[in-house]
Write a protein that holds these residues in place. Structure first.
Motif, PDB file in Angstrom:
ATOM      1  N   LYS A   5       0.832  -1.210   0.000  1.00  0.00           N
ATOM      2  CA  LYS A   5       0.000   0.000   0.000  1.00  0.00           C
ATOM      3  C   LYS A   5       0.866   1.260   0.000  1.00  0.00           C
ATOM      4  N   GLN A   6       1.924   1.235   0.803  1.00  0.00           N
ATOM      5  CA  GLN A   6       2.812   2.393   0.845  1.00  0.00           C
ATOM      6  C   GLN A   6       3.470   2.621  -0.514  1.00  0.00           C
ATOM      7  N   THR A   7       3.807   1.516  -1.166  1.00  0.00           N
ATOM      8  CA  THR A   7       4.421   1.624  -2.492  1.00  0.00           C
ATOM      9  C   THR A   7       3.460   2.247  -3.494  1.00  0.00           C
ATOM     10  N   ALA A   8       2.184   1.826  -3.430  1.00  0.00           N
ATOM     11  CA  ALA A   8       1.187   2.386  -4.349  1.00  0.00           C
ATOM     12  C   ALA A   8       1.040   3.886  -4.140  1.00  0.00           C
ATOM     13  N   VAL A   9       1.055   4.292  -2.882  1.00  0.00           N
ATOM     14  CA  VAL A   9       0.946   5.720  -2.590  1.00  0.00           C
ATOM     15  C   VAL A   9       2.159   6.465  -3.132  1.00  0.00           C
ATOM     16  N   GLN A  10       3.321   5.896  -2.931  1.00  0.00           N
ATOM     17  CA  GLN A  10       4.532   6.535  -3.439  1.00  0.00           C
ATOM     18  C   GLN A  10       4.488   6.665  -4.958  1.00  0.00           C
ATOM     19  N   LEU A  11       3.992   5.609  -5.611  1.00  0.00           N
ATOM     20  CA  LEU A  11       3.930   5.623  -7.065  1.00  0.00           C
ATOM     21  C   LEU A  11       2.961   6.690  -7.561  1.00  0.00           C
ATOM     22  N   MET A  12       1.806   6.793  -6.904  1.00  0.00           N
ATOM     23  CA  MET A  12       0.812   7.767  -7.337  1.00  0.00           C
ATOM     24  C   MET A  12       1.283   9.203  -7.089  1.00  0.00           C
ATOM     25  N   GLU A  13       2.088   9.379  -6.024  1.00  0.00           N
ATOM     26  CA  GLU A  13       2.524  10.727  -5.678  1.00  0.00           C
ATOM     27  C   GLU A  13       3.858  11.093  -6.307  1.00  0.00           C
ATOM     28  N   SER A  14       4.426  10.171  -7.015  1.00  0.00           N
ATOM     29  CA  SER A  14       5.713  10.449  -7.650  1.00  0.00           C
ATOM     30  C   SER A  14       5.517  11.359  -8.853  1.00  0.00           C
ATOM     31  N   SER A  15       6.607  11.806  -9.392  1.00  0.00           N
ATOM     32  CA  SER A  15       6.538  12.703 -10.555  1.00  0.00           C
ATOM     33  C   SER A  15       6.136  11.958 -11.811  1.00  0.00           C
ATOM     34  N   LEU A  16       6.078  10.642 -11.736  1.00  0.00           N
ATOM     35  CA  LEU A  16       5.685   9.828 -12.884  1.00  0.00           C
ATOM     36  C   LEU A  16       4.168   9.856 -13.017  1.00  0.00           C
ATOM     37  N   ASP A  17       3.629  10.649 -13.918  1.00  0.00           N
ATOM     38  CA  ASP A  17       2.180  10.781 -14.089  1.00  0.00           C
ATOM     39  C   ASP A  17       1.718   9.796 -15.152  1.00  0.00           C
ATOM     40  N   LEU A  18       1.543   8.524 -14.758  1.00  0.00           N
ATOM     41  CA  LEU A  18       1.175   7.485 -15.721  1.00  0.00           C
ATOM     42  C   LEU A  18      -0.254   7.648 -16.214  1.00  0.00           C
ATOM     43  N   LEU A  41       4.887   3.061 -28.440  1.00  0.00           N
ATOM     44  CA  LEU A  41       6.141   3.054 -27.707  1.00  0.00           C
ATOM     45  C   LEU A  41       5.947   3.479 -26.251  1.00  0.00           C
ATOM     46  N   GLN A  42       4.911   4.297 -25.962  1.00  0.00           N
ATOM     47  CA  GLN A  42       4.702   4.754 -24.596  1.00  0.00           C
ATOM     48  C   GLN A  42       4.439   3.584 -23.646  1.00  0.00           C
ATOM     49  N   TYR A  43       3.798   2.512 -24.125  1.00  0.00           N
ATOM     50  CA  TYR A  43       3.557   1.354 -23.265  1.00  0.00           C
ATOM     51  C   TYR A  43       4.882   0.762 -22.814  1.00  0.00           C
ATOM     52  N   GLN A  44       5.853   0.707 -23.716  1.00  0.00           N
ATOM     53  CA  GLN A  44       7.159   0.188 -23.346  1.00  0.00           C
ATOM     54  C   GLN A  44       7.838   1.125 -22.346  1.00  0.00           C
ATOM     55  N   ASP A  45       7.612   2.420 -22.506  1.00  0.00           N
ATOM     56  CA  ASP A  45       8.165   3.373 -21.544  1.00  0.00           C
ATOM     57  C   ASP A  45       7.550   3.158 -20.168  1.00  0.00           C
ATOM     58  N   VAL A  46       6.198   2.926 -20.129  1.00  0.00           N
ATOM     59  CA  VAL A  46       5.527   2.665 -18.866  1.00  0.00           C
ATOM     60  C   VAL A  46       6.079   1.408 -18.216  1.00  0.00           C
ATOM     61  N   GLU A  47       6.304   0.377 -19.032  1.00  0.00           N
ATOM     62  CA  GLU A  47       6.851  -0.871 -18.497  1.00  0.00           C
ATOM     63  C   GLU A  47       8.225  -0.652 -17.885  1.00  0.00           C
ATOM     64  N   ALA A  48       9.043   0.114 -18.585  1.00  0.00           N
ATOM     65  CA  ALA A  48      10.391   0.378 -18.070  1.00  0.00           C
ATOM     66  C   ALA A  48      10.340   1.164 -16.764  1.00  0.00           C
ATOM     67  N   LEU A  49       9.455   2.134 -16.680  1.00  0.00           N
ATOM     68  CA  LEU A  49       9.357   2.937 -15.463  1.00  0.00           C
ATOM     69  C   LEU A  49       8.847   2.103 -14.287  1.00  0.00           C
ATOM     70  N   LEU A  50       7.884   1.208 -14.558  1.00  0.00           N
ATOM     71  CA  LEU A  50       7.381   0.341 -13.496  1.00  0.00           C
ATOM     72  C   LEU A  50       8.461  -0.621 -13.009  1.00  0.00           C
ATOM     73  N   GLN A  51       9.241  -1.154 -13.949  1.00  0.00           N
ATOM     74  CA  GLN A  51      10.339  -2.045 -13.568  1.00  0.00           C
ATOM     75  C   GLN A  51      11.356  -1.306 -12.706  1.00  0.00           C
ATOM     76  N   GLN A  52      11.640  -0.068 -13.094  1.00  0.00           N
ATOM     77  CA  GLN A  52      12.597   0.734 -12.351  1.00  0.00           C
ATOM     78  C   GLN A  52      12.079   1.029 -10.943  1.00  0.00           C
ATOM     79  N   GLN A  53      10.785   1.383 -10.852  1.00  0.00           N
ATOM     80  CA  GLN A  53      10.187   1.684  -9.548  1.00  0.00           C
ATOM     81  C   GLN A  53      10.172   0.432  -8.656  1.00  0.00           C
ATOM     82  N   ALA A  54       9.886  -0.729  -9.235  1.00  0.00           N
ATOM     83  CA  ALA A  54       9.849  -1.973  -8.465  1.00  0.00           C
ATOM     84  C   ALA A  54      11.228  -2.322  -7.916  1.00  0.00           C
TER      85      ALA A  54
END
Length: 516
Positions: A5-18, A41-54
């Motif tokens: 849950k904390q991770t989800a909050v961090q992700l939503m509040e991060s500068s990454l506006d998915l 190509l944006q889907y691949q960018d989203v995947e890369a950002l999620l992998q990085q965040q994880a």
């Protein structure tokens, strides 16, 4: 779970506006695509950002991606708190949901989608989830309906969400409602017809959902919206097969006549019956009955009717409405209904079974309500079954006593028209049984006087030649018959009174026969 849950909050509040990135996808038709997969190509960018965040948070990338998809989807489709939940999405919400589901499909292909986690998160938010979203998830195979019904949330999904949502959508209108209803209806029916052992629990659950929807929407103005869509879904889905379709329509017909309010045939006999003829049947219910008969066939429908009338409690308004529609299927249906009435009469008399006799009388009166251009008048049908005719089932003193005893019990609630019919065409008078006939006739006449109704002049059956064992019990001369008919002229405006007694009344307008 707390860390997630904390991770989800961090992700939503991060500068990454998915979310903003996703919403742009639905508007961009000429976005550069990956040569390998043909995806933006944006889907691949989203995947890369999620992998990085994880990796940064030390979590499983699939769980994090699924959490993001579910939170983003719910945020896109939820109504404002001050507004009631809608079963359909607005254009803007549908636009956003479509973009989120495209990303989810991509992540699923990339093995970055945890369906069990997604199911659990969505089930917790069911009260605010529009039904259209559930159909979209099923249609794109992200969350098939059987997956929800096989989960630990199966009863919550079935009874706390699906039933009220389908009932609520029955009051809606438009192409959107019909598409969702037919889509989910087809899925429900397919699951309900499964017979393999692993699916029996889900099949039983789906049948119960359908039964409850039928029961709760029976009296609704748009009754046909929910159940009619189920019929369409079955008839349009060729993969179901005829045997499975017949099983569904048999189950649906049974559910219709088992719906509340259920009463005994004895309670159903009375003046309210004329409200259940095809002329008084609401158009949406008549259309639904016609669709059921079309799917099952009139012969199979009549066979089921014969089986179901033996039950203790039925929704007789549905049963008699169905019978009224069946009579308009053609002369063959009328002949089969006559055979059913004769069979019920014979069974009732042979076993001295009062409920079966009540069912027989109830069905005979309902058939007569359709007019003599469709079915014989009630007094003629009554004479055919119990009176002085070669087909009469009254052949012994015991049988006559049984029939007269039950008719006597019914006298306080009988309509005047039926009392006159029984006086004019009484049960068969056997040797030395005329006192029994006269006793009932006297009681029926007294009841007519209490109701301030006119009395038929049929003479005294004690004057008949009963030594032959099959003498006539009512006056048969043309003059007496004409005199008796003339006494009913002041009932000319009452269709039930005339259609049930006279052969020569003008044919009343009837609903168009269903085109099968």
């Amino acid at each position: 779970m707390e860390r997630l849950k904390q991770t989800a909050v961090q992700l939503m509040e991060s500068s990454l506006d998915l979310r903003a990135s996703l919403e742009e996808q639905a508007d961009v038709a000429g976005t550069p695509c990956s040569a390998a997969r043909g995806l933006p190509l944006q889907y691949q960018d989203v995947e890369a950002l999620l992998q990085q965040q994880a990796r940064a948070l030390g979590l499983n990338a699939a769980v994090l991606a699924t959490q993001h998809v579910s939170v983003t989807l719910l945020r896109a489709v939820q109504c404002p708190p001050q507004q009631p939940r809608s079963h359909l999405l607005s254009e803007a919400a549908r636009h956003s949901a479509t973009a989120v589901l495209r990303l989810a499909e991509y992540l699923q292909d990339r093995l970055l989608f945890a369906r069990s986690h997604f199911t659990s998160h969505l089930c917790k938010s069911l009260p605010c989830l529009p039904l259209e979203v559930l159909w979209m998830l099923h249609d794109c195979h992200l969350l098939p309906l059987h997956g929800l019904l096989e989960s630990e949330w199966q009863k919550t999904v079935a009874f706390d969400y699906l039933v009220p949502s389908l009932v609520g959508m029955s009051c809606g209108a438009g192409a959107g409602c019909e598409a969702v209803m037919q889509g989910l209806g087809g899925a429900l029916v397919q699951l309900a017809l499964r017979s393999s052992k692993p699916s029996k629990g889900v099949a039983t659950l789906c049948k119960e959902v359908i039964r409850r929807v039928v029961e709760e929407t029976f009296t609704a103005k748009n009754y046909s919206s929910a159940v009619y869509s189920l019929c369409h879904a079955v008839m349009d889905n060729l993969s179901i097969g005829k045997q499975a379709a017949d099983q569904f329509f048999s189950f649906l017909l049974t559910s219709l006549v088992d719906a509340h309010p259920s009463v005994s045939a004895f309670s159903a006999l009375g003046s309210q019956q004329q409200q259940w003829g095809s002329a008084a049947l609401p158009a949406h219910q008549a259309a639904l009955f016609s669709k059921v008969v079309e799917g099952l066939g009139y012969r199979e429908s009549l066979r089921l009717v014969q089986q179901l009338v033996s039950r203790d409690g039925l929704c007789w308004s549905a049963m008699l409405g169905l019978v009224a529609c069946l009579l308009h299927c053609g002369p063959e249906a009328v002949q089969e209904m006559k055979a059913i009435l004769s069979s019920l009469a014979a069974t009732a008399v042979l076993n001295s079974h009062a409920p079966t006799l009540h069912c027989c009388l109830l069905l005979a009166r309902q058939c007569a309500l359709e007019g003599t251009h469709v079915f014989p008048a009630y007094q003629d049908q009554f004479q055919h079954m119990f009176g002085d005719s070669v087909s009469s089932v009254v052949s012994t003193r015991k049988a006559l006593q049984f029939v007269l005893r039950e008719l006597t019990e019914l006298v306080p609630q009988e309509p005047a028209a039926c009392l006159r019919a029984h006086i004019a065409k009484p049960p068969r008078c056997l040797a030395k049984c005329w006192p029994l006939i006269n006793e009932y006739s006297s009681l029926a006449r007294t009841r007519l006087q209490d109701l301030r109704e006119s009395l038929p002049d049929t003479g005294d059956v004690s004057n008949s030649d009963d030594t032959r064992g099959h003498g006539r019990c009512s006056a048969g001369s043309r003059e007496l018959r004409q005199k008796w008919k003339n006494s009913f002229k002041h009932f000319a405006g009452q269709h039930f009174q005339e259609a049930i007694l006279c052969r020569e009344v003008p044919a009343c307008p009837a609903l168009p026969s269903p085109a099968f």
